[in-house]
Design an enzyme around this catalytic site. Structure first.
Site, PDB file in Angstrom:
ATOM      1  N   ASP A  87       4.010 -40.254 -24.489  1.00  0.00           N
ATOM      2  CA  ASP A  87       2.765 -40.514 -23.746  1.00  0.00           C
ATOM      3  C   ASP A  87       2.980 -41.769 -22.912  1.00  0.00           C
ATOM      4  O   ASP A  87       4.114 -42.100 -22.578  1.00  0.00           O
ATOM      5  CB  ASP A  87       1.578 -40.636 -24.705  1.00  0.00           C
ATOM      6  CG  ASP A  87       0.260 -40.196 -24.072  1.00  0.00           C
ATOM      7  OD1 ASP A  87      -0.083 -40.746 -23.009  1.00  0.00           O
ATOM      8  OD2 ASP A  87      -0.426 -39.319 -24.626  1.00  0.00           O
ATOM      9  N   HIS A 105       4.885 -41.075 -20.050  1.00  0.00           N
ATOM     10  CA  HIS A 105       3.943 -40.717 -18.991  1.00  0.00           C
ATOM     11  C   HIS A 105       3.702 -41.870 -18.027  1.00  0.00           C
ATOM     12  O   HIS A 105       2.755 -41.845 -17.256  1.00  0.00           O
ATOM     13  CB  HIS A 105       2.614 -40.248 -19.597  1.00  0.00           C
ATOM     14  CG  HIS A 105       2.727 -38.967 -20.350  1.00  0.00           C
ATOM     15  ND1 HIS A 105       1.640 -38.321 -20.904  1.00  0.00           N
ATOM     16  CD2 HIS A 105       3.801 -38.185 -20.663  1.00  0.00           C
ATOM     17  CE1 HIS A 105       2.037 -37.218 -21.526  1.00  0.00           C
ATOM     18  NE2 HIS A 105       3.347 -37.121 -21.390  1.00  0.00           N
TER      19      HIS A 105
END
Length: 458
Positions: free
Chosen positions: A261, A284
């Site tokens: 993430d 991310h």
């Protein structure tokens, strides 16, 4: 920010927009905000470097060693050492100049625990061995569903060492609805949390394989994180590296983060956040947000990212907000960033929807303004290297791009603007002329369907 740059930037503003009373005042205000960010940067750079903290071995340090082994810990990675750690904490917390030691070369199995202050002065948590979490979600303490190691109400405490905090997260990831849509969507523990604390230093630790988020700074002031490594597989769901919430005056530097993430995420009620010399990947990207979920208020101000490499991440530098929220993001500077094979190098997404169902259109939004992108270069995996997808009713404004150069190895690159206003300065590639348009959607955007740009992130 040097005077020449300020004057040139102001001149560009006047040329691009005209000298109109209220607008010019707004632009000057923006420049002052950016100048104040630079002042914070210089202050940090000139701060006197702290020498390494004397270890517990120092005879002159006057430290009191509190070794977890002295409280019955087995350190074999299989026996439950939770009680031993809690007893060691009680002694260390109540003893001035104490060092709570997790010895090198040993593994301590510890269940979900809270460690509360306030503590006596000059507390050091020296982690040289490994703290490992139980790997079975079904046996997790139901009273502590969202935390594993939770420290709170500390002042001037130091967390340091060459050791590892290992969340044993693989079974948690397999149970996530993002891995298998038939699974229920529910939260999981954060490996390390520091909450409601001040003047905290974290140095040298490795945090890996967290059940969900790796390291959360919540409701804190004055936190410095140096030389930390965060690691989990790129497909591990919701495993943010360092998550900052409701905190001020946080510095993250010289750290390497690779997760499933956001490498770093900054959310509501956070300000004066500085990140320097950061390596991110996989993951991310480095994000402000998400903000505004469930019609909530989100406010983030004065954020600097200076000197970073992002490699093979799904985003580069990102601001993400949900429809229906309120508040603002203001005074942000991303500079000296190198991206390598990143899908969305520069992105503002005000239609963020991390949900298994479609998000409804709403008119209110978190306002985004005074964001500067300076000296950002590298390669993009997507043709739309720069995406400003902003709210129809609360447009993004005063977005500045300076010396941006993004290329795609096998094609051309473009900039997408929707309800975004600002200006490019210096060399900007791909061209960001769409920021100068008064149209809510630029000609480029009109030729591109919204489905190509907006996406749910599951």
């Amino acid at each position: 920010m040097d005077k020449f740059f300020l004057v040139s930037l102001l001149g560009l503003l006047i040329a691009a927009h005209g000298v109109v009373g209220n607008m010019m005042c707004d632009n000057i205000g923006m420049l002052e905000e950016l100048k104040s960010l630079e002042a914070m940067d210089i202050e940090d750079e000139n701060e006197e470097e702290h020498s390494d903290i004397p270890s517990w071995r120092s005879e002159r340090g006057g430290k009191v060693l509190v070794n977890i082994d002295s409280f019955g810990a087995a350190g074999d990675g299989e026996s439950d050492d939770t009680e031993a750690l809690q007893k060691a904490w009680e002694v260390a917390c109540s003893t001035s100049k104490s060092v709570l030691l997790i010895p090198q070369g040993r593994r301590y199995l510890v269940n979900a625990s809270r460690f509360r202050g306030p503590c006596a002065d000059k507390l050091i948590i020296q982690i040289d061995g490994t703290l490992v979490a139980p790997d079975e979600p079904k046996n997790w303490d139901p009273k502590l569903p969202r935390v594993w190691l939770d420290f709170s109400k500390l002042d001037k405490a130091i967390f340091q060492g060459s050791g590892v905090i290992d969340g044993s997260g693989s079974k948690w990831w397999a149970a996530s609805c993002k891995k298998n849509k038939s699974n229920p969507c529910k939260g999981a523990p954060t490996a390390l949390t520091i909450d409601t604390s001040t003047a905290i230093k974290v140095k040298g630790l490795t945090i890996q394989n967290s059940q969900q988020m790796h390291f959360t700074i919540s409701r804190c002031d004055s936190v410095r994180i140096t030389g930390v490594k965060v690691s989990s597989p790129g497909d591990s769901p919701n495993t943010d590296g360092i998550h900052i919430s409701e905190s001020t005056n946080v510095i993250i530097q010289d750290s390497k983060i690779g997760t499933g993430d956001d490498c770093i995420s900054i959310v509501n009620a956070s300000s004066n956040i500085k990140m320097k010399r950061i390596y991110c990947g996989p993951g991310h990207g480095i994000s402000i947000g998400s903000l505004g979920k469930d019609n909530s208020t989100g406010i983030v101000t004065k954020v600097i990212l200076d000197t970073a490499v992002l490699r093979e991440t799904t985003n580069g530098v990102r601001i993400k907000t949900w429809q229906g929220g309120s508040g603002y993001v203001k005074g942000v500077r991303f500079q000296n960033v190198r991206v390598e094979n990143v899908s969305n190098p520069i992105i503002i997404d005000q239609f963020y929807c991390d949900s298994p169902s479609t998000c409804q259109d709403q008119t209110s939004a978190v306002e985004i303004s005074e964001v500067m992108y300076q000296n950002i270069s590298g390669t993009t995996m997507s043709a739309k290297a720069i995406k400003f997808d902003c709210s129809d009713t609360v447009p993004c404004n005063n977005l500045v791009l300076s010396n941006v150069d993004l290329e795609k190895q096998d094609g051309t690159v473009e900039t997408y603007c929707h309800s975004a206003q600002g200006f490019p300065y210096g060399v900007v590639h791909p061209s960001a002329d769409c920021l100068n348009s008064n149209d809510k959607i630029s000609q480029l955007a009109q030729s591109t369907t919204e489905e190509d740009i907006r996406h749910t992130e599951l």
